[in-house]
Each structure stands twice: as C-alpha cells, then as structure tokens.
Design an enzyme around this catalytic site. Structure first.
Site, short mmCIF file in Angstrom:
data_model
loop_
_atom_site.label_atom_id
_atom_site.label_comp_id
_atom_site.label_asym_id
_atom_site.label_seq_id
_atom_site.Cartn_x
_atom_site.Cartn_y
_atom_site.Cartn_z
N GLU A 55 -20.71 33.50 91.02
CA GLU A 55 -22.06 33.56 90.47
C GLU A 55 -23.07 33.00 91.45
O GLU A 55 -24.12 33.60 91.70
CB GLU A 55 -22.16 32.77 89.15
CG GLU A 55 -21.20 33.23 88.08
CD GLU A 55 -19.86 32.50 88.10
OE1 GLU A 55 -19.17 32.49 89.14
OE2 GLU A 55 -19.49 31.95 87.05
N CYS A 88 -22.65 26.41 88.00
CA CYS A 88 -23.24 27.76 88.01
C CYS A 88 -24.29 27.90 86.91
O CYS A 88 -25.33 28.53 87.11
CB CYS A 88 -22.16 28.82 87.87
SG CYS A 88 -21.18 29.01 89.37
#
Length: 131
Positions: A55, A88
């Site tokens: 990500e 993330c």
C-alpha cells in the site's frame, strides 16, 4: 472505476513482491483524484524495519509522481482478505480524500469495501495540526 480491473492490477503487482523471509506477498493499486493508477508490492529486508508494505509503495509512487490525493485503494494478499496494517492506515489518512474507499480482495475475486473511518476511527491527520 472498474474494481475487477484494479484487483487484477493489484494481483499483478503482488507477483513482483520481494518476500524471501515471510513469503507473504501483497499487491496494491491506488487511484488518485486525477484518475491515475499506481500499483505496488511489498518489499522485505533482512533487517525487517526497512521493509515496506504494498500500500505504501503504491501511494509513495503516486506522490513521487506529483499526485496529492488518493481516492481508492485495492489490496490483495496471499491469503483470504488482507487488511492494511496500522502504519499503512496512517499513510492512507495522510494522502486520502475524505471519500477514499479501501477495497480488500481475496483470491476468488470477492472483495469488501471500507471507508478510512471504518478502518482507522478517531484518527490523527494533517487537519489536527492546523488548529
């Protein structure tokens, strides 16, 4: 935006993952507010802390190319549904539009859609520093 196409792009990115230690491959595809798509994979390191998730790889690629906000992110992992880690989620918060959708897909092309508020309630972001 065609979700199945984005899932396939995330699968393609996942195949490029460098995971000699965990063998846990993850791919991601990010759509920016300009409708550009960036993909990324996780990259491990023997020292572990320098490793980076898929990500963040995709988001940082977008930002490094001059994008400023993401509006959608798709994540596929090695097993069932793979959710973004806490780091993330915080990075998504930094660069996401308020309406950002986070889609996690499994290996059967099934997916679940979340808002950032669902995955990171009571978050701290740039707006908290501007008070």
């Amino acid at each position: 935006m065609n979700i199945e196409k984005l899932i396939k792009l995330a699968y393609t990115a996942r195949e490029k993952a460098y995971t000699p230690y965990s063998n846990f491959k993850v791919g991601a595809a990010v759509v920016t507010e300009n409708n550009n798509i960036y993909s990324g994979c996780n990259i491990e390191n023997a020292a572990y802390s320098p490793s980076i998730c898929a990500e963040r790889t995709a988001i940082f690629k977008a930002i490094s190319e001059g994008e400023s906000k993401i509006k959608l992110i798709v994540i596929v992992g090695t097993n069932d549904f793979t959710y973004p880690c806490g780091v993330c989620r915080q990075v998504i918060k930094e660069f996401a539009k308020d309406t950002c959708k986070i889609i996690v897909a499994n290996n059967k092309m099934e997916y679940k859609t979340f808002t950032l508020d669902e995955l990171l309630p009571y978050s701290f972001g740039p707006e908290d520093l501007r008070r």
